[in-house]
Design an enzyme around this catalytic site. Structure first.
Site, mmCIF file in Angstrom:
data_model
loop_
_atom_site.group_PDB
_atom_site.id
_atom_site.type_symbol
_atom_site.label_atom_id
_atom_site.label_comp_id
_atom_site.label_asym_id
_atom_site.label_seq_id
_atom_site.Cartn_x
_atom_site.Cartn_y
_atom_site.Cartn_z
ATOM 1 N NE ARG A 191 45.816 48.574 35.741
ATOM 2 C CZ ARG A 191 45.131 48.334 36.844
ATOM 3 N NH1 ARG A 191 45.278 47.549 37.834
ATOM 4 N NH2 ARG A 191 43.605 48.596 36.475
ATOM 5 C CG HIS A 242 41.157 53.159 35.662
ATOM 6 N ND1 HIS A 242 41.268 52.213 34.870
ATOM 7 C CD2 HIS A 242 40.899 52.189 36.848
ATOM 8 C CE1 HIS A 242 41.030 50.957 35.132
ATOM 9 N NE2 HIS A 242 41.081 51.029 36.360
ATOM 10 C CD GLN A 247 36.752 50.894 37.964
ATOM 11 O OE1 GLN A 247 37.477 49.907 37.990
ATOM 12 N NE2 GLN A 247 35.220 50.669 38.251
ATOM 13 C CG ASP A 268 40.392 54.849 43.958
ATOM 14 O OD1 ASP A 268 40.368 53.532 44.353
ATOM 15 O OD2 ASP A 268 41.169 55.480 43.024
ATOM 16 C CB CYS A 308 37.350 51.635 41.088
ATOM 17 S SG CYS A 308 38.779 52.603 42.036
ATOM 18 N NE ARG A 329 37.102 48.020 34.681
ATOM 19 C CZ ARG A 329 38.201 48.051 35.247
ATOM 20 N NH1 ARG A 329 38.492 48.071 36.507
ATOM 21 N NH2 ARG A 329 39.315 47.935 34.436
HETATM 22 N N1 NVA Z 1 43.678 54.966 42.005
HETATM 23 C C1 NVA Z 1 43.703 53.582 42.311
HETATM 24 C C2 NVA Z 1 42.721 53.012 41.286
HETATM 25 C C3 NVA Z 1 42.900 51.426 41.223
HETATM 26 C C4 NVA Z 1 42.020 50.998 40.340
HETATM 27 C C5 NVA Z 1 45.192 53.317 41.823
HETATM 28 O O1 NVA Z 1 45.607 53.967 40.849
HETATM 29 O O2 NVA Z 1 46.144 52.392 42.412
HETATM 30 N N1 CP Z 2 39.623 48.800 39.423
HETATM 31 C C1 CP Z 2 40.452 47.903 38.870
HETATM 32 O O1 CP Z 2 41.190 48.737 37.985
HETATM 33 O O2 CP Z 2 40.936 47.010 39.642
HETATM 34 P P1 CP Z 2 42.366 46.154 39.178
HETATM 35 O O3 CP Z 2 43.738 47.180 39.879
HETATM 36 O O4 CP Z 2 42.270 45.063 40.169
HETATM 37 O O5 CP Z 2 42.420 46.008 37.865
#
Ligand code: NVA
Ligand code: CP
Length: 308
Positions: A103, A130, A133, A222, A262, A290
């Protein structure tokens, strides 16, 4: 499937089917308390440059349940954070572990890592995409709606990594995607143009949330400010006025439409507490999935012979 899962484009139609079939089986085995240690002795590296609750926990619990072990690595603690090249890191890690989930901010970093790694690399979220997800979300839609064929999925809000991943999925699978984003917060231009060109059931790109949601089977949203955009929170709150998924907006969708997010969610911003906790919301099941879907992904990618 390819060696890595960096984007939805790494999957063909059979690849989706294989993941969903395995995820369903793994979910059933777990529910029945049947041990299934298909990755016994395997190790998953977990390199996280951003916060995470779901992704981190579901991968770590998932590899554990499959009989393997997860090692959490933050950039701060490894030499990558002090400038060791990605290529060297990828080549060395490939000698120790059997797969890695990353990540981070730049999609280029996961691509570069995958290019030098001989082990599978899984994208656990970048600024651009992502994929894990959206695969869990599709699996949830299959569970709740019996499939995604011919459905209208409405995405309302920021044109971010989730939107881009939904567009990629719509380019590959036969559902209709309607997106409503405020001007200036569009999804990636190349991804959208390619998605519109390749989608079988069509992708609509709109500015009015009610138009996107009208007659929808699924409503998805989101956060308005993603990780790394915290400084823009206030200006985004202004730009996204009218894009909240509230009871009024939901009323434009089909009565049995499901509400997805998500997570993490900001109740009272992109979605009201009433909608997220309401009868049509599937967000907790969606988050649970997930675990099952990523176990399926790990099983498919990591069960090959070990070179270690
Ligand atoms: N768009 C959000 C998704 C988190 C799972 C982010 O990147 O923070
Ligand atoms: N939806 C998701 O990826 O959540 P986290 O940021 O908690 O991993």
């Amino acid at each position: 499937m390819k060696k890595d899962l960096l984007t939805i484009y790494d999957l063909d139609v059979d690849g989706f089917g294989e993941i969903f079939k395995r995820a369903e089986r793994l979910k059933g085995l777990l529910r029945r308390g049947v041990a299934h240690e298909s990755l016994r002795g395997k190790t998953l590296g977990m390199l996280f440059d951003k916060s995470s609750t779901r992704t981190r926990l579901s991968f770590e619990a998932g590899i554990h349940q499959l009989g393997g072990a997860g090692i959490f690595l933050s950039r701060r603690d490894i030499q990558l954070g002090r400038g060791e090249p990605v290529a060297d890191t990828a080549r060395i890690m490939s000698r120790y572990i059997d797969g890695i989930v990353i990540r981070t901010f730049e999609q280029d970093l996961v691509e570069e890592f995958a290019c030098y790694a001989t082990i599978p690399v899984i994208n656990g979220l970048t600024d651009l995409l992502h994929p894990c997800q959206v695969l869990s979300d599709l699996f949830t839609i299959v569970e709740k709606k019996g499939g995604y064929e011919g459905l209208k999925i409405a995405y309302v809000g920021d044109g971010n990594n989730m939107t881009n991943s939904w567009i990629n999925a719509a380019a590959r699978l036969p559902f209709h995607l309607a997106i409503a984003c405020p001007e200036g917060y569009d999804p990636d231009g190349y991804i959208l143009e390619r998605g519109i060109r390749e989608s079988e059931e069509g992708i609509e790109f709109l500015r009015t949330p009610a138009d996107a949601v009208s007659g929808a089977d699924v409503i998805y949203t989101d956060v308005w400010a993603s990780m790394g955009q915290e400084d823009e929170q206030e200006e985004r709150a202004v730009a996204f006025r009218g894009y909240q998924v509230d009871e009024r907006l939901v009323s434009y969708a089909k009565d049995d439409a499901i509400i997805m997010h998500c997570l993490p969610a900001h109740r009272g911003e992109e979605i009201t507490a009433g909608v997220i906790d309401g009868p049509n919301s599937v967000i907790i099941d969606q988050a649970e999935n997930r675990l099952h879907v990523q176990k399926a992904i790990m099983e498919i990618l990591m069960s090959g012979g070990s070179e270690k």
